[in-house]
Design an enzyme around this catalytic site. Sequence first.
Site, PDB file in Angstrom:
ATOM      1  N   HIS A  30      27.739  42.133  43.966  1.00  0.00           N
ATOM      2  CA  HIS A  30      28.736  42.914  44.693  1.00  0.00           C
ATOM      3  C   HIS A  30      29.178  44.121  43.879  1.00  0.00           C
ATOM      4  O   HIS A  30      28.910  44.221  42.678  1.00  0.00           O
ATOM      5  CB  HIS A  30      29.945  42.045  45.041  1.00  0.00           C
ATOM      6  CG  HIS A  30      30.655  41.478  43.854  1.00  0.00           C
ATOM      7  ND1 HIS A  30      30.250  40.324  43.212  1.00  0.00           N
ATOM      8  CD2 HIS A  30      31.747  41.904  43.165  1.00  0.00           C
ATOM      9  CE1 HIS A  30      31.054  40.061  42.201  1.00  0.00           C
ATOM     10  NE2 HIS A  30      31.980  41.015  42.145  1.00  0.00           N
ATOM     11  N   ARG A  79      41.202  37.540  41.104  1.00  0.00           N
ATOM     12  CA  ARG A  79      40.016  36.686  41.208  1.00  0.00           C
ATOM     13  C   ARG A  79      40.217  35.424  40.395  1.00  0.00           C
ATOM     14  O   ARG A  79      40.750  35.460  39.280  1.00  0.00           O
ATOM     15  CB  ARG A  79      38.784  37.442  40.682  1.00  0.00           C
ATOM     16  CG  ARG A  79      37.463  36.721  40.990  1.00  0.00           C
ATOM     17  CD  ARG A  79      36.278  37.494  40.451  1.00  0.00           C
ATOM     18  NE  ARG A  79      36.047  37.222  39.035  1.00  0.00           N
ATOM     19  CZ  ARG A  79      35.722  38.140  38.130  1.00  0.00           C
ATOM     20  NH1 ARG A  79      35.629  39.415  38.468  1.00  0.00           N
ATOM     21  NH2 ARG A  79      35.523  37.793  36.869  1.00  0.00           N
TER      22      ARG A  79
END
Length: 354
Positions: free
Chosen positions: A327, A343
């Site tokens: 990503h 995260r």
Amino acid sequence: MTVSVSDKRDAHDEDPNGKGKAAVKQTNGPSYPFYYPYFDAEEKFPPKEIFEFTDPGSRADPVKPHLLTANVITKDISPYIGTEITGIQISGLSKEGLDELALYTAERKLLIFRDQDFKDLGAERQIEIAKHFGPLDRHFTAGNVKGYPEFVVVYREADNDRFRGFVGSNKINGTKWHSDVSYEKQPPGTTFFFILDQPETGGDTLYFSQAEAYRRLSPEFQKRLEGLRAVHSSVEYGEFSRKHGGPLRREAVETEHPVVRVHPVTGEKALYVNPAFTTRIVGYKDEESEYLLKFLFDHMLKGADFHIRASYRPGTVVVWDNRLTAHSATGDFDNSIRRHAVRLTPLAEVPIPA
């Protein structure tokens, strides 16, 4: 009266989880000041050790009755990667439901949950849920939350834009494709990302399926790649943090991983190289390694038909499998606009070679 994590407060107020002080809060500051990025140049972590790991998806019922209930609505974004989910709260899943979440994430590579209460649960509960999927990574340079090193804080605004500095201010675009901390001996599996402040337009994340990228190759080329190993390095990250006065909580590492890895539950094969951390092919001369990696990077990054763009809105939680995807953030919004996200990164098995 219980205070919400989202309450905005002054710099010296108690934090919303009742431990220590909240991060610095300025006028028009972040909606969730508790998660303001914290950097302590003196913070140190011990070296990582190998641990036994069993993917929770291996325990899951393939029908997923605890996750895909009658109230759940799913919409696939692409045939190869990504499903949007509404009608269920991650916070309400049982252990069986979390096992099924691990399996479904592996199957679909990326899940986008809408209208979640996850960001308001508080640090302990967020960590408790994420730890179901493996021991949580504590990043060696990234901003974390004071007292909670399990969080990686992604933060950008006019006065705080370390990410742009790392990508490089003289670049044509700000994409930096990667699989999170792939340089670790046991890189991540099922990974959580939730948004706190988001631009009205832009600030999405690009993802692609490394499994589909592998499938697109000819059988003969697939065979040639299987058995090869590549070096993944965190040295560049460590040097950047040291140069800018940031933390170096443990020494940078370089680790060899298979170029093609196998998922421990689904048995699916996937390419496991990325432009951010993969530096060379083991056993190849420099020119050979550069040539092969350039081909693989070009193939993966130009394969728009196995890419998707994940967009965010309040309450969005993205869950993806770092073993099967790569990503990049998109820096397509003005520096004056805040983007704030967090995260949680459960580590998984030593990569299994094809």
